[in-house]
Design a protein around this motif. Structure first.
Motif, PDB file in Angstrom:
ATOM      1  N   ARG A  12      11.138   3.545  -1.764  1.00  0.00           N
ATOM      2  CA  ARG A  12      12.302   2.858  -1.205  1.00  0.00           C
ATOM      3  C   ARG A  12      11.933   1.427  -0.802  1.00  0.00           C
ATOM      4  O   ARG A  12      12.652   0.482  -1.112  1.00  0.00           O
ATOM      5  N   VAL A  13      10.808   1.271  -0.114  1.00  0.00           N
ATOM      6  CA  VAL A  13      10.388  -0.055   0.335  1.00  0.00           C
ATOM      7  C   VAL A  13      10.030  -0.932  -0.864  1.00  0.00           C
ATOM      8  O   VAL A  13      10.346  -2.116  -0.892  1.00  0.00           O
ATOM      9  N   ARG A  14       9.401  -0.344  -1.886  1.00  0.00           N
ATOM     10  CA  ARG A  14       9.059  -1.125  -3.080  1.00  0.00           C
ATOM     11  C   ARG A  14      10.324  -1.692  -3.723  1.00  0.00           C
ATOM     12  O   ARG A  14      10.391  -2.876  -4.050  1.00  0.00           O
ATOM     13  N   GLU A  15      11.341  -0.845  -3.869  1.00  0.00           N
ATOM     14  CA  GLU A  15      12.603  -1.306  -4.458  1.00  0.00           C
ATOM     15  C   GLU A  15      13.279  -2.341  -3.557  1.00  0.00           C
ATOM     16  O   GLU A  15      13.897  -3.284  -4.051  1.00  0.00           O
ATOM     17  N   GLN A  16      13.147  -2.173  -2.250  1.00  0.00           N
ATOM     18  CA  GLN A  16      13.791  -3.081  -1.294  1.00  0.00           C
ATOM     19  C   GLN A  16      13.160  -4.469  -1.333  1.00  0.00           C
ATOM     20  O   GLN A  16      13.866  -5.477  -1.320  1.00  0.00           O
ATOM     21  N   VAL A  26       2.895  -3.415   4.004  1.00  0.00           N
ATOM     22  CA  VAL A  26       2.972  -4.675   3.270  1.00  0.00           C
ATOM     23  C   VAL A  26       1.869  -5.592   3.798  1.00  0.00           C
ATOM     24  O   VAL A  26       1.745  -5.789   5.004  1.00  0.00           O
ATOM     25  N   VAL A  27       1.066  -6.122   2.869  1.00  0.00           N
ATOM     26  CA  VAL A  27      -0.035  -7.020   3.215  1.00  0.00           C
ATOM     27  C   VAL A  27       0.220  -8.354   2.513  1.00  0.00           C
ATOM     28  O   VAL A  27       0.429  -8.388   1.301  1.00  0.00           O
ATOM     29  N   ILE A  28       0.218  -9.438   3.281  1.00  0.00           N
ATOM     30  CA  ILE A  28       0.406 -10.776   2.709  1.00  0.00           C
ATOM     31  C   ILE A  28      -0.871 -11.565   2.919  1.00  0.00           C
ATOM     32  O   ILE A  28      -1.314 -11.738   4.055  1.00  0.00           O
ATOM     33  N   GLU A  63       4.224 -12.491  -6.680  1.00  0.00           N
ATOM     34  CA  GLU A  63       4.095 -11.241  -7.417  1.00  0.00           C
ATOM     35  C   GLU A  63       3.768 -10.132  -6.437  1.00  0.00           C
ATOM     36  O   GLU A  63       2.970 -10.321  -5.517  1.00  0.00           O
ATOM     37  N   LEU A  64       4.407  -8.976  -6.620  1.00  0.00           N
ATOM     38  CA  LEU A  64       4.129  -7.812  -5.780  1.00  0.00           C
ATOM     39  C   LEU A  64       3.087  -6.946  -6.476  1.00  0.00           C
ATOM     40  O   LEU A  64       3.279  -6.528  -7.609  1.00  0.00           O
ATOM     41  N   ILE A  65       1.984  -6.707  -5.779  1.00  0.00           N
ATOM     42  CA  ILE A  65       0.920  -5.847  -6.298  1.00  0.00           C
ATOM     43  C   ILE A  65       1.012  -4.525  -5.544  1.00  0.00           C
ATOM     44  O   ILE A  65       0.892  -4.497  -4.316  1.00  0.00           O
ATOM     45  N   VAL A  66       1.241  -3.438  -6.269  1.00  0.00           N
ATOM     46  CA  VAL A  66       1.341  -2.124  -5.641  1.00  0.00           C
ATOM     47  C   VAL A  66      -0.014  -1.439  -5.754  1.00  0.00           C
ATOM     48  O   VAL A  66      -0.549  -1.292  -6.853  1.00  0.00           O
ATOM     49  N   MET A  78       0.854  -1.177   0.000  1.00  0.00           N
ATOM     50  CA  MET A  78       0.000   0.000   0.000  1.00  0.00           C
ATOM     51  C   MET A  78       0.895   1.233   0.000  1.00  0.00           C
ATOM     52  O   MET A  78       1.767   1.368   0.871  1.00  0.00           O
ATOM     53  N   VAL A  79       0.688   2.119  -0.983  1.00  0.00           N
ATOM     54  CA  VAL A  79       1.540   3.304  -1.125  1.00  0.00           C
ATOM     55  C   VAL A  79       0.685   4.540  -1.393  1.00  0.00           C
ATOM     56  O   VAL A  79      -0.496   4.437  -1.698  1.00  0.00           O
ATOM     57  N   ARG A  80       1.330   5.690  -1.301  1.00  0.00           N
ATOM     58  CA  ARG A  80       0.734   6.953  -1.741  1.00  0.00           C
ATOM     59  C   ARG A  80       1.695   7.578  -2.741  1.00  0.00           C
ATOM     60  O   ARG A  80       2.901   7.350  -2.677  1.00  0.00           O
TER      61      ARG A  80
END
Length: 79
Positions: free
Chosen positions: A18-22, A56-58, A33-36, A8-10
């Motif tokens: 940064r967290v997405r890239e990490q 982050v939601v799993i 798969e990462l869903i943004v 979850m992002v804004r």
């Protein structure tokens, strides 16, 4: 077993990028798969998360907020 991993992002959130890239390589290594999801685009998500991003939601369960430990994430995805 594959997992649904959501971030979850804004749009105005530097930490989110940064967290997405990490976490992207960790999620890919687990074969998932990462869903943004941009909470600004969904009133329901915006109400739930507001400024409390990145989250982050799993598999529908909140895993981490703001900071993510790659080892803990890899372990959660391995289970």
């Amino acid at each position: 077993m594959s997992h649904t991993v959501e971030l979850m992002v804004r749009t105005t959130c530097g930490s989110c990028e940064r967290v997405r890239e990490q976490i992207t390589p960790v999620v890919q290594q687990a074969g998932d798969e990462l869903i943004v999801r941009v909470v600004d685009e969904d009133p329901e998500l915006a109400m739930e998360y507001g400024d409390r991003v990145p989250v982050v939601v799993i598999d529908g369960e909140e895993f981490a907020c703001w900071e993510v430990d790659n080892e803990e994430l890899a372990q959660a995805l391995a289970d």
